[in-house]
Design a protein around this motif. Structure first.
Motif, PDB file in Angstrom:
ATOM      1  N   PRO A  75       0.815  -1.153   0.015  1.00 17.40           N
ATOM      2  CA  PRO A  75       0.025  -0.113   0.046  1.00 17.40           C
ATOM      3  C   PRO A  75       0.855   1.193  -0.298  1.00 17.40           C
ATOM      4  CG  PRO A  75      -0.690  -1.763   1.580  1.00 17.40           C
ATOM      5  CD  PRO A  75       0.530  -2.172   1.116  1.00 17.40           C
ATOM      6  N   HIS A 113       0.081   4.159   1.440  1.00 18.77           N
ATOM      7  CA  HIS A 113       0.019   4.790   2.590  1.00 18.77           C
ATOM      8  C   HIS A 113       0.722   4.384   3.532  1.00 18.77           C
ATOM      9  CE1 HIS A 113      -3.091   1.862   3.375  1.00 18.77           C
ATOM     10  NE2 HIS A 113      -3.075   2.163   4.261  1.00 18.77           N
ATOM     11  N   HIS A 140      -3.454  -4.446   3.809  1.00 23.89           N
ATOM     12  CA  HIS A 140      -4.664  -3.406   3.270  1.00 23.89           C
ATOM     13  C   HIS A 140      -5.156  -3.770   1.827  1.00 23.89           C
ATOM     14  CE1 HIS A 140      -6.975   0.339   2.784  1.00 23.89           C
ATOM     15  NE2 HIS A 140      -6.664   0.382   1.717  1.00 23.89           N
ATOM     16  N   THR A 161      -8.914  -3.179  -0.293  1.00 19.16           N
ATOM     17  CA  THR A 161     -10.434  -2.759  -0.211  1.00 19.16           C
ATOM     18  C   THR A 161     -11.586  -3.946  -0.307  1.00 19.16           C
ATOM     19  OG1 THR A 161     -10.800  -2.022  -2.491  1.00 19.16           O
ATOM     20  CG2 THR A 161      -9.895  -0.549  -0.848  1.00 19.16           C
ATOM     21  N   ASP A 180     -10.192   4.505   7.842  1.00 20.41           N
ATOM     22  CA  ASP A 180     -10.337   3.278   7.144  1.00 20.41           C
ATOM     23  C   ASP A 180      -8.863   2.620   6.845  1.00 20.41           C
ATOM     24  OD1 ASP A 180     -10.456   5.711   5.732  1.00 20.41           O
ATOM     25  OD2 ASP A 180     -10.747   4.423   3.964  1.00 20.41           O
ATOM     26  N   LYS A 181      -7.861   3.496   6.708  1.00 17.15           N
ATOM     27  CA  LYS A 181      -6.619   3.219   6.543  1.00 17.15           C
ATOM     28  C   LYS A 181      -5.557   3.078   7.637  1.00 17.15           C
ATOM     29  CE  LYS A 181      -6.767   4.340   1.530  1.00 17.15           C
ATOM     30  NZ  LYS A 181      -6.167   5.275   0.546  1.00 17.15           N
ATOM     31  N   SER A 236      -5.469  -3.536   7.835  1.00 14.23           N
ATOM     32  CA  SER A 236      -6.176  -2.080   8.235  1.00 14.23           C
ATOM     33  C   SER A 236      -7.493  -2.337   8.595  1.00 14.23           C
ATOM     34  CB  SER A 236      -6.208  -1.324   6.891  1.00 14.23           C
ATOM     35  OG  SER A 236      -6.799  -1.996   5.965  1.00 14.23           O
ATOM     36  N   THR A 276     -10.174  -1.372   7.057  1.00 13.31           N
ATOM     37  CA  THR A 276     -10.767  -1.930   5.611  1.00 13.31           C
ATOM     38  C   THR A 276     -10.699  -3.246   5.268  1.00 13.31           C
ATOM     39  OG1 THR A 276     -10.472   0.523   4.858  1.00 13.31           O
ATOM     40  CG2 THR A 276     -10.987  -1.211   3.305  1.00 13.31           C
TER      41      THR A 276
END
Length: 315
Positions: A84, A86, A92, A94, A176-177, A222, A224
């Motif tokens: 990811p 981030h 992570h 979605t 969410d992250k 995460s 998510t």
């Protein structure tokens, strides 16, 4: 498909292994490791969350000694695959559909590499969820084995009670992250009280890999990812069983995935077999020899006989 780094210094598997980069349809780069051909076919090893293909070098040796080649995968977000943007140390996605894209890329590579058939699937933990979904997507497999498959996520009663609230508020509140509650960055690996294995040597093998290549480490998921995993595991339990031979092995000391979901899924699976290993923890194929070797023998025999085909013919 291009050559990728293979960390032979930590794998400890058979000689001649190669790694390749694969690009999924959404542009994500994942990695596969291919061990030498076996005359009995090729095992697709679907690893669990946090894992990487070199972790299964010893398993590749065990399978090679029994006549099987092996392919293992770095799923997106772990190992040397793309991580990811981030935060590279966070698990992570979605949606678990992203892992389905990874499987599509692996299937295409299997054909391109002209690997020895028949194909067998061996899925561990999160790889058990990905592998089960792949079967419903038409992944051709002569027989399938799962070890501690993630068909349910083990949570405390409190966390399960508030999970809907946490997930529902995560995006509006902008976390969410963020790491899911009770998780965080990867910490030091300590043998005492670990939930993975009771075997000091296997634990040292796994710890040594991370110590030598800290870039392989992965922390918690995460919020998510947890939401996506809950949706996927619930959906998988609602699907009708397939007419594919499936063996599932579960340690009695399991504390990572939800054992009741595994038992529920296997209860009415035609030509299926659930084996409980008394005293074993999450990593039954990285346990003490008294646990590991019978499990390995059961899995390879299951593959050699086409799984429950033998049971059907005898009944």
């Amino acid at each position: 498909m291009e050559p990728a780094p293979f960390l032979a210094d930590i794998a400890g598997g058979p000689e001649g292994a190669k790694a390749y980069w694969l690009t999924t349809k959404d542009g994500t780069r994942i990695r596969i490791g291919v061990w030498p051909r076996g005359e009995k076919g090729t095992v697709l090893m679907f690893p669990g969350r946090t894992e990487f293909l070199e972790k299964y070098g010893r398993l590749a040796s065990d399978l090679a000694a029994r006549g099987f080649g092996m392919v293992a995968v770095d799923w997106r977000g772990q190992g040397l695959a793309d991580r990811p943007d981030h935060r590279r140390d966070m698990g992570h996605v979605t949606s678990f559909d992203e892992y389905r894209d990874d499987v599509d890329a692996v299937r295409a590579a299997f054909r391109q590499l002209d690997l020895k058939k028949p194909c067998f699937v061996l899925g561990h933990s999160m790889g058990g969820a990905i592998g089960l979904r792949a079967l419903y997507d038409g992944l051709p497999a002569s027989a399938v084995a799962f070890t501690a498959p993630m068909w349910g996520i083990r949570m405390s009663r409190f966390m399960r009670a508030i999970s809907g609230i946490v997930v529902g508020l995560s995006k509006p509140l902008g976390y969410d992250k963020s790491f899911a509650p009770t998780t965080g960055p990867a910490g030091p690996m300590i043998f005492e009280g670990n939930p993975l294995t009771s075997d000091p040597d296997m634990f040292a093998y796994m710890k040594g890999q991370i110590d030598q290549h800290p870039e392989l480490a992965l922390g918690g998921p995460s919020v998510t990812w947890v939401n996506a995993a809950l949706k996927e595991t619930e959906a998988l339990l609602e699907l009708k069983p397939l007419d594919i031979p499936v063996m599932t092995i579960l340690g009695s000391q399991e504390s990572i995935v939800e054992a009741s979901a595994i038992k529920e899924r296997m209860q009415n699976w035609p030509n299926g077999r659930l084996t409980l290993v008394e005293g074993a923890r999450h990593e039954v194929l990285m346990e003490r020899d008294e646990f590991r070797l019978p499990c390995l023998e059961a899995i390879t025999t299951w593959f050699e006989t086409g799984g429950a085909m033998q049971d059907r013919q005898a009944s």
